[in-house]
Design a protein around this motif. Structure first.
Motif, PDB file in Angstrom:
ATOM      1  N   SER A 141       0.839  -1.189   0.000  1.00 21.51           N
ATOM      2  CA  SER A 141       0.000   0.000   0.000  1.00 21.51           C
ATOM      3  C   SER A 141       0.881   1.249   0.000  1.00 21.51           C
ATOM      4  O   SER A 141       2.094   1.181   0.255  1.00 21.51           O
ATOM      5  CB  SER A 141      -0.917   0.039   1.239  1.00 21.51           C
ATOM      6  OG  SER A 141      -1.612  -1.173   1.411  1.00 21.51           O
ATOM      7  N   LEU A 142       0.255   2.389  -0.264  1.00 24.75           N
ATOM      8  CA  LEU A 142       0.915   3.682  -0.111  1.00 24.75           C
ATOM      9  C   LEU A 142       0.609   4.171   1.296  1.00 24.75           C
ATOM     10  O   LEU A 142      -0.548   4.403   1.638  1.00 24.75           O
ATOM     11  CB  LEU A 142       0.399   4.678  -1.157  1.00 24.75           C
ATOM     12  CG  LEU A 142       0.941   6.109  -1.030  1.00 24.75           C
ATOM     13  CD1 LEU A 142       2.452   6.147  -1.246  1.00 24.75           C
ATOM     14  CD2 LEU A 142       0.234   7.047  -2.011  1.00 24.75           C
ATOM     15  N   LEU A 143       1.647   4.317   2.115  1.00 27.63           N
ATOM     16  CA  LEU A 143       1.458   4.669   3.518  1.00 27.63           C
ATOM     17  C   LEU A 143       1.961   6.079   3.802  1.00 27.63           C
ATOM     18  O   LEU A 143       2.946   6.540   3.205  1.00 27.63           O
ATOM     19  CB  LEU A 143       2.207   3.683   4.429  1.00 27.63           C
ATOM     20  CG  LEU A 143       1.750   2.237   4.363  1.00 27.63           C
ATOM     21  CD1 LEU A 143       2.669   1.431   3.465  1.00 27.63           C
ATOM     22  CD2 LEU A 143       1.735   1.600   5.741  1.00 27.63           C
ATOM     23  N   GLU A 175      -3.311   3.983   1.444  1.00 28.66           N
ATOM     24  CA  GLU A 175      -4.154   3.735   0.282  1.00 28.66           C
ATOM     25  C   GLU A 175      -3.851   2.338  -0.243  1.00 28.66           C
ATOM     26  O   GLU A 175      -2.694   2.004  -0.499  1.00 28.66           O
ATOM     27  CB  GLU A 175      -3.884   4.773  -0.814  1.00 28.66           C
ATOM     28  CG  GLU A 175      -4.255   6.188  -0.432  1.00 28.66           C
ATOM     29  CD  GLU A 175      -3.916   7.189  -1.519  1.00 28.66           C
ATOM     30  OE1 GLU A 175      -3.649   6.722  -2.666  1.00 28.66           O
ATOM     31  OE2 GLU A 175      -3.896   8.396  -1.238  1.00 28.66           O
ATOM     32  N   MET A 176      -4.896   1.540  -0.385  1.00 29.95           N
ATOM     33  CA  MET A 176      -4.723   0.187  -0.901  1.00 29.95           C
ATOM     34  C   MET A 176      -4.368   0.238  -2.381  1.00 29.95           C
ATOM     35  O   MET A 176      -4.689   1.200  -3.079  1.00 29.95           O
ATOM     36  CB  MET A 176      -6.013  -0.610  -0.704  1.00 29.95           C
ATOM     37  CG  MET A 176      -6.356  -0.868   0.754  1.00 29.95           C
ATOM     38  SD  MET A 176      -5.225  -2.034   1.510  1.00 29.95           S
ATOM     39  CE  MET A 176      -5.756  -3.556   0.708  1.00 29.95           C
ATOM     40  N   PRO A 177      -3.682  -0.786  -2.889  1.00 29.03           N
ATOM     41  CA  PRO A 177      -3.353  -0.803  -4.319  1.00 29.03           C
ATOM     42  C   PRO A 177      -4.619  -0.833  -5.168  1.00 29.03           C
ATOM     43  O   PRO A 177      -5.680  -1.260  -4.718  1.00 29.03           O
ATOM     44  CB  PRO A 177      -2.546  -2.104  -4.473  1.00 29.03           C
ATOM     45  CG  PRO A 177      -2.886  -2.931  -3.277  1.00 29.03           C
ATOM     46  CD  PRO A 177      -3.179  -1.963  -2.179  1.00 29.03           C
ATOM     47  N   LYS A 178      -4.476  -0.352  -6.379  1.00 29.61           N
ATOM     48  CA  LYS A 178      -5.620  -0.255  -7.285  1.00 29.61           C
ATOM     49  C   LYS A 178      -6.204  -1.637  -7.563  1.00 29.61           C
ATOM     50  O   LYS A 178      -5.488  -2.599  -7.822  1.00 29.61           O
ATOM     51  CB  LYS A 178      -5.197   0.406  -8.595  1.00 29.61           C
ATOM     52  CG  LYS A 178      -6.350   0.621  -9.584  1.00 29.61           C
ATOM     53  CD  LYS A 178      -5.861   1.275 -10.862  1.00 29.61           C
ATOM     54  CE  LYS A 178      -5.417   2.702 -10.623  1.00 29.61           C
ATOM     55  NZ  LYS A 178      -5.066   3.376 -11.900  1.00 29.61           N
ATOM     56  N   ASP A 179      -7.517  -1.710  -7.473  1.00 25.41           N
ATOM     57  CA  ASP A 179      -8.224  -2.956  -7.785  1.00 25.41           C
ATOM     58  C   ASP A 179      -8.350  -3.070  -9.301  1.00 25.41           C
ATOM     59  O   ASP A 179      -8.832  -2.157  -9.969  1.00 25.41           O
ATOM     60  CB  ASP A 179      -9.607  -2.920  -7.126  1.00 25.41           C
ATOM     61  CG  ASP A 179     -10.353  -4.244  -7.280  1.00 25.41           C
ATOM     62  OD1 ASP A 179      -9.807  -5.164  -7.926  1.00 25.41           O
ATOM     63  OD2 ASP A 179     -11.472  -4.350  -6.750  1.00 25.41           O
ATOM     64  N   ALA A 198       8.403 -11.134  -5.016  1.00 20.60           N
ATOM     65  CA  ALA A 198       7.042 -10.883  -4.531  1.00 20.60           C
ATOM     66  C   ALA A 198       6.265 -10.017  -5.505  1.00 20.60           C
ATOM     67  O   ALA A 198       5.059 -10.203  -5.703  1.00 20.60           O
ATOM     68  CB  ALA A 198       7.087 -10.238  -3.153  1.00 20.60           C
ATOM     69  N   LYS A 199       6.945  -9.037  -6.130  1.00 23.43           N
ATOM     70  CA  LYS A 199       6.273  -8.173  -7.109  1.00 23.43           C
ATOM     71  C   LYS A 199       5.874  -8.968  -8.347  1.00 23.43           C
ATOM     72  O   LYS A 199       4.743  -8.849  -8.846  1.00 23.43           O
ATOM     73  CB  LYS A 199       7.197  -7.016  -7.493  1.00 23.43           C
ATOM     74  CG  LYS A 199       7.452  -6.027  -6.368  1.00 23.43           C
ATOM     75  CD  LYS A 199       6.170  -5.350  -5.927  1.00 23.43           C
ATOM     76  CE  LYS A 199       6.410  -4.355  -4.812  1.00 23.43           C
ATOM     77  NZ  LYS A 199       5.163  -3.749  -4.306  1.00 23.43           N
ATOM     78  N   TYR A 200       6.803  -9.779  -8.858  1.00 24.96           N
ATOM     79  CA  TYR A 200       6.471 -10.583 -10.041  1.00 24.96           C
ATOM     80  C   TYR A 200       5.339 -11.561  -9.725  1.00 24.96           C
ATOM     81  O   TYR A 200       4.415 -11.750 -10.532  1.00 24.96           O
ATOM     82  CB  TYR A 200       7.710 -11.354 -10.517  1.00 24.96           C
ATOM     83  CG  TYR A 200       8.911 -10.489 -10.840  1.00 24.96           C
ATOM     84  CD1 TYR A 200       8.774  -9.274 -11.513  1.00 24.96           C
ATOM     85  CD2 TYR A 200      10.197 -10.882 -10.480  1.00 24.96           C
ATOM     86  CE1 TYR A 200       9.870  -8.489 -11.805  1.00 24.96           C
ATOM     87  CE2 TYR A 200      11.301 -10.103 -10.783  1.00 24.96           C
ATOM     88  CZ  TYR A 200      11.142  -8.905 -11.433  1.00 24.96           C
ATOM     89  OH  TYR A 200      12.230  -8.133 -11.718  1.00 24.96           O
ATOM     90  N   ASP A 201       5.420 -12.191  -8.557  1.00 23.36           N
ATOM     91  CA  ASP A 201       4.368 -13.141  -8.159  1.00 23.36           C
ATOM     92  C   ASP A 201       3.011 -12.458  -8.047  1.00 23.36           C
ATOM     93  O   ASP A 201       1.979 -13.055  -8.377  1.00 23.36           O
ATOM     94  CB  ASP A 201       4.727 -13.796  -6.829  1.00 23.36           C
ATOM     95  CG  ASP A 201       5.787 -14.878  -6.966  1.00 23.36           C
ATOM     96  OD1 ASP A 201       5.922 -15.420  -8.075  1.00 23.36           O
ATOM     97  OD2 ASP A 201       6.462 -15.175  -5.968  1.00 23.36           O
ATOM     98  N   LYS A 202       2.999 -11.221  -7.551  1.00 22.42           N
ATOM     99  CA  LYS A 202       1.739 -10.486  -7.404  1.00 22.42           C
ATOM    100  C   LYS A 202       1.054 -10.323  -8.763  1.00 22.42           C
ATOM    101  O   LYS A 202      -0.150 -10.575  -8.887  1.00 22.42           O
ATOM    102  CB  LYS A 202       2.005  -9.112  -6.782  1.00 22.42           C
ATOM    103  CG  LYS A 202       0.788  -8.205  -6.716  1.00 22.42           C
ATOM    104  CD  LYS A 202       1.135  -6.860  -6.103  1.00 22.42           C
ATOM    105  CE  LYS A 202      -0.015  -5.873  -6.213  1.00 22.42           C
ATOM    106  NZ  LYS A 202      -1.211  -6.322  -5.504  1.00 22.42           N
ATOM    107  N   VAL A 203       1.825  -9.935  -9.774  1.00 18.46           N
ATOM    108  CA  VAL A 203       1.234  -9.765 -11.112  1.00 18.46           C
ATOM    109  C   VAL A 203       0.767 -11.111 -11.654  1.00 18.46           C
ATOM    110  O   VAL A 203      -0.316 -11.215 -12.242  1.00 18.46           O
ATOM    111  CB  VAL A 203       2.250  -9.110 -12.065  1.00 18.46           C
ATOM    112  CG1 VAL A 203       1.615  -8.911 -13.443  1.00 18.46           C
ATOM    113  CG2 VAL A 203       2.715  -7.769 -11.518  1.00 18.46           C
ATOM    114  N   LEU A 204       1.566 -12.152 -11.456  1.00 16.61           N
ATOM    115  CA  LEU A 204       1.166 -13.479 -11.944  1.00 16.61           C
ATOM    116  C   LEU A 204      -0.129 -13.950 -11.298  1.00 16.61           C
ATOM    117  O   LEU A 204      -0.963 -14.587 -11.952  1.00 16.61           O
ATOM    118  CB  LEU A 204       2.292 -14.481 -11.685  1.00 16.61           C
ATOM    119  CG  LEU A 204       3.521 -14.340 -12.585  1.00 16.61           C
ATOM    120  CD1 LEU A 204       4.670 -15.196 -12.071  1.00 16.61           C
ATOM    121  CD2 LEU A 204       3.187 -14.720 -14.024  1.00 16.61           C
TER     122      LEU A 204
END
Length: 636
Positions: free
Chosen positions: A290-292, A381-385, A419-425
Motif C-alpha cells: 500500500s501507499l502509507l 491507500e490500498m493498491p488499485k483494484d 514478490a512483485k512478479y508473483d503479485k502480477v502473476l
C-alpha cells in the motif's frame, strides 16, 4: 398408476454421548425425586451450564453419610460441576437438569444410579455404603453458561458483561484490569483495587496462572467471573499466599491492554502500541502492499537517546510517504507498520540487522546501532483494484509493478522483487484476453514474469525452483530460447553441467542468432568443468602413489585458481529482462561449491574403498595359505 416419490434422505443420527448412554440404562424405580422446596422461574440447567449446589447424602434412616454443608461436617463450599463436562453420578446427571434455581429436592437413589453403577466414573469414598439405597438432598444455588478454559475444569469463566472486539491479551501484552477475589465460601482475599486498575505484564507470572488463562480469553471492556481451582493458583504479587485454598473466584473487568508484539520471536524486534488506532485488527491494517503516510521519530539507543530524524522537524512538518513491499524503508520499520491501524502510534525497538546495517544508513547513525522509532500511521491507500479495468489499463498496471520488481532486483532485494512478479502473476489468473493480439501480449508478459521469478530463485540459491519455473514456460512453448537460456543458467548454478550444455546447444539449433550468447554460456560450462576437475585432481593427488598399507589424505585446501570472471561477456542481457541480468561470477562460485561438496564425498568414498581393498587382499592371502596347509596335511 401411482407415482412413487423419492424418499427424503434421512440425516444420520447423532451418536449419543457417554453420559447419554449411561442415562439410557436407568430403569424405573431406581431414581425417585421429591421436591422439598420449589425453585423460582421456568429455567432449568442444560449441557454447558455450570451448576452450583449443596449436596447432603443420608441413609434411609436419616444418618448423614457426607455433606458439602459446614453444619453437617462438610467444608461449606458448594459443589461446582459443568453439565456435559464434569464426571458425575448418573443419578445426578438425570436429576439435576430437572431442578430450578433455589429449589431443594430429595433424590432417592438405588445403588446402580450412584456409586454402585457398573463402570461408575467416580470412585466412592472408602467408608461410603455404595451398596445401599440412599437419599441425596440437593439445593440448587445457581446455574449459568460458562466457558471451559482448562480441560480438567480447573479454570472456568462466566461472562457477566460482553466485551468489544475480537482481540484478547497474550504474552507479552501490558494489561490493566479491575480485579477482586474471594474463596468459594465468600471470604475476601483481594478487595477491588481503588484509584487505578491493577497493571501487569501478561506472561510474566505477575498474577496466578489460572487467572491469566481466564483473562487471556477476555475482550476489551469485558467483565467476567473466573473460577480457579487450587492446581492453577500459583503464588503472585496480587495473591502471594495460596496454600490451603481450594478454589478462588476472581471478578475481573478488563479495562485496557496494550498490544506488544515480539516480531521475530526472539525479543529483538518489539512493537509496542502506545495509542490505539481506528478499525479492527488486523482487517484494517495495511497488510498488503500500500501507499502509507507516517510521521516518525528515529532515536539511537545510546546513553543520550540521540534523535537522528523527526519528520515533524526535518521534513518541514510533512509526513513521510512510501509504498510498502518495495524496500524503501528498513525491514523492521515496514514489518511493524504493516500491523498498525490508522491513527495508531507505536514504539518500535529494532536491532541493527533489521534497521540500518542492511539499509542505506543515515550519516548520523553509526554502524551497529540499535534503533527506536516512534511511528504514527496517518493513513494508507490500498493498491488499485484491477476489477473492471480494460486490458490496456491492466497491462499498464502490470508494467509498473514489474518495473518496481526490476529495480528491487538490481538493488539485490531478490525476495521483494520476486514478490512483485508473483503479485502480477496471481492477478493474471483473473485476466481473460479478448482477441489474438491481446492473447499474444498477455502470454509474452506472463512468460517474462516467470523468467524473472526464475532469475530471483537462482540468485536466492534455489536453483531447482528456478528450473521448475522455467519449465512452465518451456512446456507451453518448447522453442522459447530465453527460457532455455534461463534454465541453462540455473542448471549451471546447480552444477548440472550436462543439462546446462543441452539447453545451450538447443538454443543454437532453434535460433542461429543466439549462437554467440549460447557459445559464451557453453564456455562458462567448460570453465566450470575444468575448475572442478582441477580441484578433484588436487584433492586426490597422491591417493594411489603410496606404498601398500599407507593411506593418502585427501586434499581439502581451496584451489587458488578461481574460475575466470565472465561478466564482460556479451549477450547475457539478451535472454533476460534487462534489469535481471546474471552475474557469471556468482554462478561460477555457486557451481564450484556444489561440485566441491560432491567431490568431497567421492574422495571419502575412494578412501574407504582403498581400505576395503587392502583388507580383502589380506583375507585372500590368509585363505590360500590355510588351504595349502590343509591339502599338504591330507596328502601326507
Amino acid at each position: 398408476m401411482a407415482v412413487i416419490e423419492a424418499a427424503t434422505p434421512q440425516k444420520p443420527k447423532k451418536e449419543p454421548t457417554d453420559d447419554e448412554k449411561r442415562r439410557m440404562k436407568i430403569v424405573g424405580g431406581s431414581l425417585m425425586k421429591a421436591v422439598v422446596r420449589p425453585g423460582g422461574g421456568d429455567l432449568t440447567p442444560s449441557d454447558g451450564d455450570q451448576v452450583i449446589y449443596h449436596c447432603t447424602v443420608r441413609t434411609l434412616d436419616g444418618v448423614i453419610v457426607e455433606s458439602s454443608r459446614s453444619e453437617y461436617g462438610g467444608k461449606g463450599t458448594p459443589v461446582r460441576s459443568v453439565l456435559g463436562k464434569s464426571k458425575m453420578l448418573v443419578g445426578l446427571l438425570e436429576g439435576i437438569p430437572t431442578m430450578q434455581k433455589g429449589e431443594i429436592a430429595m433424590l432417592k437413589m438405588k445403588p446402580q444410579v450412584h456409586y454402585g453403577e457398573v463402570d461408575c466414573p467416580l470412585s466412592a469414598p472408602s467408608v461410603f455404603p455404595k451398596g445401599d439405597e440412599l437419599h441425596f438432598e440437593i439445593e440448587m444455588i445457581d446455574f449459568f453458561k460458562v466457558k471451559v478454559i482448562s480441560d480438567d475444569l480447573g479454570v472456568v469463566k462466566k461472562v457477566i458483561t460482553e466485551g468489544q472486539g475480537w482481540e484478547s491479551p497474550r504474552e507479552p501484552y501490558e494489561v490493566k484490569a479491575w480485579i477482586s477475589a474471594k474463596t468459594a465460601d465468600g471470604k475476601v482475599l483481594v478487595p477491588r483495587t481503588r484509584g487505578e486498575p491493577f497493571f501487569f505484564n501478561f506472561g510474566k507470572s505477575e498474577i496466578p496462572k489460572g487467572l491469566e488463562m481466564g483473562i487471556g480469553t477476555m475482550a476489551w471492556q469485558e467483565k467476567a467471573l473466573i473460577y480457579v481451582s487450587s492446581q492453577y493458583l500459583t503464588p503472585s504479587p496480587i495473591l502471594p499466599v495460596v496454600d490451603g485454598i481450594e478454589e478462588v473466584h476472581f471478578e475481573v473487568e478488563l479495562v485496557h491492554f496494550i498490544q506488544v508484539r515480539d516480531m521475530l520471536g526472539d525479543g529483538r524486534l518489539i512493537k509496542r502500541r502506545i495509542r490505539d488506532g481506528e478499525g479492527e485488527f488486523p482487517m484494517d491494517c495495511p497488510l498488503h502492499d500500500s501507499l502509507l503516510r507516517v510521521h516518525y521519530k528515529g532515536i539511537i539507543l545510546n546513553e543520550e537517546k540521540t534523535i537522528f530524524f523527526d519528520t515533524r522537524v526535518n521534513n518541514n512538518g510533512q509526513p513521510f510517504e512510501f509504498c510498502s513491499g518495495e524496500g524503501l524503508v528498513p525491514e523492521g520499520f515496514e514489518m511493524c507498520v504493516r500491523l498498525m491501524l490508522p491513527g495508531e502510534i507505536a514504539l518500535v525497538t529494532c536491532p541493527p540487522d533489521y534497521a540500518y546495517d542492511k539499509f542505506a544508513r543515515p550519516a548520523n547513525v553509526p554502524e551497529g546501532a540499535h534503533i527506536q522509532w516512534e511511528i504514527e500511521l496517518l493513513g494508507f491507500e490500498m493498491p488499485k483494484d484491477w476489477t473492471g479495468l480494460d486490458f490496456i489499463s491492466i497491462m499498464d498496471e502490470a508494467e509498473k509493478i514489474r518495473n518496481t520488481g526490476n529495480r528491487l532486483f538490481k538493488e539485490g532485494k531478490f525476495e521483494l522483487a520476486k514478490a512483485k512478479y508473483d503479485k502480477v502473476l496471481r492477478e493474471f489468473n483473473h485476466v481473460n484476453p479478448q482477441d489474438d493480439d491481446e492473447g499474444k501480449t498477455f502470454s509474452n508478459t506472463r512468460n517474462l514474469l516467470n523468467l524473472n521469478v526464475a532469475a530471483c530463485y537462482t540468485k536466492m540459491g534455489e536453483c531447482r525452483k528456478a528450473i521448475e519455473t522455467c519449465n512452465k514456460v518451456i512446456e507451453a512453448n518448447p522453442g522459447h530460447v530465453k527460457a532455455l537460456y534461463r534454465r541453462g543458467m540455473a542448471f549451471l548454478a546447480a552444477g548440472d553441467f550436462e543439462e546446462a550444455k543441452s539447453d545451450f546447444n538447443k538454443m543454437i539449433q532453434l535460433d542461429k542468432s543466439t549462437e554467440p550468447d549460447a557459445t559464451a554460456a557453453l564456455l562458462k560450462v567448460k570453465q566450470q568443468e575444468q575448475g572442478v576437475e582441477k580441484k578433484q585432481r588436487k584433492q586426490f593427488k597422491g591417493l594411489f602413489d603410496k606404498k601398500p598399507g599407507e593411506i593418502s589424505e585427501v586434499g581439502t585446501e581451496e584451489d587458488g585458481d578461481k574460475t575466470a570472471d565472465l561478466n564482460q561477456m556479451n549477450g547475457d542481457h539478451e535472454y533476460l529482462d534487462e534489469d535481471t541480468s546474471e552475474t557469471s561470477r556468482e554462478i561460477s562460485e555457486n557451481a564450484a561449491q556444489t561440485s566441491a561438496s560432491k567431490t568431497s564425498f567421492w574422495a571419502r568414498f575412494l578412501i574407504v574403498l582403498g581400505r576395503i581393498g587392502w583388507t580383502t587382499m589380506l583375507f585372500n592371502f590368509t585363505f590360500v595359505f590355510v588351504l595349502a596347509y590343509l591339502l599338504n596335511r591330507w596328502a601326507n
